[in-house]
Design an enzyme around this catalytic site. Structure first.
Site, PDB file in Angstrom:
ATOM      1  N   SER A 670       0.862  -1.236   0.085  1.00  0.00           N
ATOM      2  CA  SER A 670      -0.073  -0.153  -0.029  1.00  0.00           C
ATOM      3  C   SER A 670       0.940   1.090   0.067  1.00  0.00           C
ATOM      4  CB  SER A 670      -0.819   0.066   1.201  1.00  0.00           C
ATOM      5  OG  SER A 670      -1.969   0.759   1.120  1.00  0.00           O
ATOM      6  N   ASP A 743      -9.051  -4.791  -5.988  1.00  0.00           N
ATOM      7  CA  ASP A 743      -8.654  -3.805  -4.899  1.00  0.00           C
ATOM      8  C   ASP A 743      -9.820  -2.875  -4.506  1.00  0.00           C
ATOM      9  OD1 ASP A 743      -7.554  -1.919  -3.397  1.00  0.00           O
ATOM     10  OD2 ASP A 743      -5.653  -2.598  -4.078  1.00  0.00           O
ATOM     11  N   HIS A 777      -7.685  -5.576  -1.604  1.00  0.00           N
ATOM     12  CA  HIS A 777      -6.388  -4.646  -1.128  1.00  0.00           C
ATOM     13  C   HIS A 777      -5.463  -5.538  -0.176  1.00  0.00           C
ATOM     14  CE1 HIS A 777      -3.858  -1.100  -0.674  1.00  0.00           C
ATOM     15  NE2 HIS A 777      -3.815  -1.131   0.776  1.00  0.00           N
TER      16      HIS A 777
END
Length: 805
Positions: A670, A743, A777
């Site tokens: 991330s 995601d 994610h």
């Protein structure tokens, strides 16, 4: 089924795996050492009932079946749901339950569970008499209950529960619940028109309506119909003697029972909807009902909010933060912004907090006004409560004491500190259940003390504590504190007056287990004996190292070296550095030590520590502070500070004589992936990069990201400078990009990696993009996780460990 997509840029030596076409590529396995660690059965989690007579031990699955991820999924109003079950998709389940009698320490496995259990929302009833939970089948969500007396699970209702909002029930008491059921006359789902009946048009007329890059929003009138269909539920009062419906079907955000069990605080969503913002900004009505479903009071009917300003400390312009006052029978509490919610005001107060008591036919009463943004209240009794306010823009948090029975008294400031100042954090106040079954502050018999539990951050790392705070003298006394070489924290205070509490205790080579402490009797009893989940990691050395970056800011990292490693015999090893940047307003806050050098290392698919088994020195939790200095925002110096952080870490591992500074890889997930790409764009320090689920072009998040609240149009140079996409022509270090193709995280659309890869490819860089089917994610399916680890291992092996000039 969608296939894994692999893209590679031609380089002098191609990995063997790139010789396969995307269509021919099958799932691969990482080395056995890594695969075994990731698949190891995790240490169970526990939950203790209210009177500390029983401990519930919950076993969880490591992976989510790929077929679950591949099931039909709908993205509606910002949420992802499984239309077959009327519940959330991508859930991680509890798969086994045990009960331990805390008096006898006898343990028994819960029987009667459904085959292949998929359990969620596992909770003790208010007084700890039962355990309730949901079980998800292929077609619905069911309500179940366990009685510790016989440790047997029993299905309670034949109604299908609606879990679209992530919850399905709320307690009235131990024996009675309000469940949210799929309406009996729901019918078939709306049929999608074969051809559109018109266009989808959106219009803005001269009003600023900024919004972040939300995912899974409504996109059409058909989506609106689906949202109505799947999120509508029917409240039902469930008892062992029968069921009765409460009110009418609607889209219920929640329903909360008053402390005296006489009323319900109900929140519902209604049209008009929006295609720009998620459901929590849709019109919301807050009402008080009696227990028959009769509306006693409409507290507010907030309109659609598409125009909440972007920035620090913004809030809704309408009433918010509704809840019951927990220390009295039936009083509703809520907040209202006095600044219109904009977060920028010269007014003396930001928020006001109001109350309204049964029978709810009077006028709202002002309780307090806050000089910062209101954060919440801990209720104690009619003479004592704590409220919190704070400001993100200044990273300040404050705690006040006030007397709810005498509002003429000025609230008393107890704590005022930076939200980044862990050393002076007083911790969290201990609460107990009152006669209503609600949690309230423990204040002692004389109403003169509070107890606090906290991490106990210090220059030596976290040393958790149980403290007493004297409300008269304002002095803090330590009742108990963790001692080296352990990381032990208070898990539950059983009897604060008698100073009896339960801790979770771990060390570098011992997983967390639970202990019962009795301070007056100086007794400690062990409650659990969970075994080491990764015995093959015994002997791996873990060390918290300290060093300074060029401007003098103190930094730390946790360094792991392989089992049996001898620097003199084995020489310097390749290094894998893993990090995630954080922003601070002061150098002193940034320099504070975080975490504990005595904590047990829990391994997951995302842990870089796995590569210690492959002969790497691993620098985990490598600090990457970005500090605002001289009145500037932290990101004004993002790149320069990032580079200083990395240079300092490599210098340290070089000085230790264990890491090869010429064979260092950097990685992150991330914002850590974003960091990785920036380091490769602006330095030549690394031999390779691993970037998972990142965002690389900040112009695609133009209304802010992380703690950056300036928009692209206010600070274009910041957005451009911080975007590694803009420097794709400069990145020559090999970089592995991994991204889930579904995601759902705000700002990290899969297209971020796709466009970044295309830019690298177009500029002759060395890169590989791996798109994981159905993953969000974070990753959850065994097949995808194992393949991702395989890709990472191959990348590190080729470009770092076995690299030759």
């Amino acid at each position: 089924m969608r296939k894994i997509i692999f893209w590679s840029v031609l380089s002098p030596i191609l990995l063997t795996i790139t010789k396969l076409s995307a269509q021919d590529m099958k799932y691969q396995q990482p080395p056995k050492d890594i695969a075994d660690l990731v698949a190891a059965k995790p240490t169970p989690s526990v939950s203790i009932n209210n009177d500390a007579t029983w401990m519930l031990i919950m076993e969880r699955a490591v992976f989510v079946p790929l077929e679950d991820l591949a099931a039909e999924e709908l993205g509606l109003g910002g949420a992802q749901i499984n239309p077959a079950t009327f519940g959330p998709s991508r859930s991680r389940y509890v798969t086994g339950l045990k009960l331990k009698n805390l008096s006898t320490l006898q343990e028994q496995t819960v029987t009667g569970l459904p085959s292949s259990p998929k359990l969620t929302d596992v909770r003790w009833s208010p007084n700890g008499k039962y355990v309730y939970f949901n079980h998800t089948t292929a077609n619905d969500i069911e309500l179940w209950r366990i009685s510790p007396a016989d440790a047997k699970a029993v299905k309670l209702s034949n109604r299908r529960l609606n879990g679209a909002f992530g919850y399905t029930y709320t307690f009235i008491n131990d024996e009675e619940l309000i469940i949210f059921a799929v309406p009996a006359n729901i019918g078939s789902k709306p049929r999608k028109p074969l051809v559109p009946t018109g266009v989808v048009a959106q219009e803005n007329v001269g009003k600023s309506r900024p919004a972040p890059t939300y995912q899974n929003l409504l996109e059409s009138p058909y989506d609106e119909e689906l949202f109505d269909y799947y999120f509508t539920s029917q409240p039902v009062v469930w008892t062992s003697n029968g069921e009765r419906e409460l009110g009418s079907p609607a889209i219920y955000m929640y329903a909360q029972v008053s402390p005296d069990n006489q009323y319900l605080l109900v929140s519902t969503i209604h049209r008009p909807y929006s295609y720009q913002v998620p459901m929590y900004r849709f019109p919301q009505k807050y009402e008080v009902w009696d227990m028959s479903g009769k509306v006693m009071k409409v507290l507010t009917d907030n309109p659609l909010e598409e125009s909440i300003p972007i920035g620090y400390d913004v809030a809704s312009a309408y009433p918010r933060s509704f809840g019951w006052r927990s220390d009295v029978p039936s009083t509703v509490v809520w907040a209202e912004a006095l600044d219109g919610g904009v977060g920028r005001t010269k007014l003396p107060y930001f928020d006001a907090v109001f109350t309204l008591s049964a029978p709810f036919d009077g006028e709202k009463q002002l309780l307090i006004k806050t000089r910062f943004r209101y954060r919440g209240i801990y209720w104690g009794n009619d003479k004592l409560a704590l409220y919190f306010d704070g400001m993100r823009v200044t990273r300040r948090s404050r705690t006040y004491r006030f007397d709810p029975s005498d509002l003429s008294k000025e609230p008393e400031l107890l704590f005022d500190l930076s939200t980044n100042d862990r050393y002076n954090d007083p911790g969290n106040p201990v609460r107990v259940r009152n006669a209503y079954g609600y949690s309230v502050l423990y204040t002692g018999k004389a109403n003169n003390e509070l107890l606090f539990t906290g991490n106990g951050a210090s220059p030596e790392g976290d040393m958790p504590f149980l403290n007493r705070f004297d409300l008269k003298t304002k002095r803090t006394t330590t009742l108990w504190r963790c001692v080296a070489p352990y990381n032990e924290r208070v898990a539950d205070v059983i009897d604060p007056a008698k100073r009896i509490f339960i801790t979770s205790k771990q060390s570098v080579e011992e997983p967390a287990n639970y202990y019962l402490h009795n301070i007056p009797k100086k007794k400690v009893a062990r409650l659990t004996a969970f075994e080491h989940p990764y015995p093959q990691m015994l002997g791996v050395k873990k060390e918290l190292v300290r060093y300074k970056r060029a401007d003098g800011i103190d930094l730390t990292a946790t360094v792991y070296t392989p089992k049996g490693y001898d620097p003199e015999r084995d020489g310097r090893l390749p290094v894998l550095m893993w990090a995630y940047p954080h922003e601070y307003k002061s150098a002193s806050d940034a320099a504070q030590v975080r975490g504990s050098k005595y904590s047990f290392t829990r391994l997951s698919y995302g842990s870089p520590v796995l590569w210690v088994t492959r002969g790497f020195v691993v620098m985990d939790e490598t600090e990457m502070p970005i500090v605002g200095v001289d009145g500037k925002e932290p990101n004004d110096g993002f790149v320069e500070q990032l580079v200083m952080n990395a240079e300092a870490a490599i210098k340290k591992i070089d000085e230790m004589g264990i890491g090869d500074p010429d064979r260092v890889a950097v990685g992150g997930h991330s914002y850590g992936a974003f960091m990785t790409a920036n380091l490769l764009a602006h330095t030549n320090l690394f031999k390779a990069g691993i970037a998972r689920s990142g965002a690389y072009n900040r112009t695609l998040t133009p209304f802010g990201f992380q703690d950056e609240r300036r928009t692209y149009w206010q600070a274009p140079e910041i957005y451009n400078t911080m975007s590694p996409f803009m420097y794709a022509d400069k990145i020559k270090t090999p970089i592995l990009l991994v991204h889930g193709d579904a995601d759902n995280n705000t700002g990290t659309f899969t297209v971020q990696s796709e466009r970044f890869y295309a830019a690298l490819k177009g500029n002759g860089g060395t890169a590989r993009l791996v798109s994981l089917p159905y993953e969000s994610h974070d990753y959850s399916a065994r097949e995808n996780i194992m393949h991702m680890l395989y890709e990472t291992d191959m990348w590190l092996k080729k470009y770092v460990k076995d690299y030759e000039e």
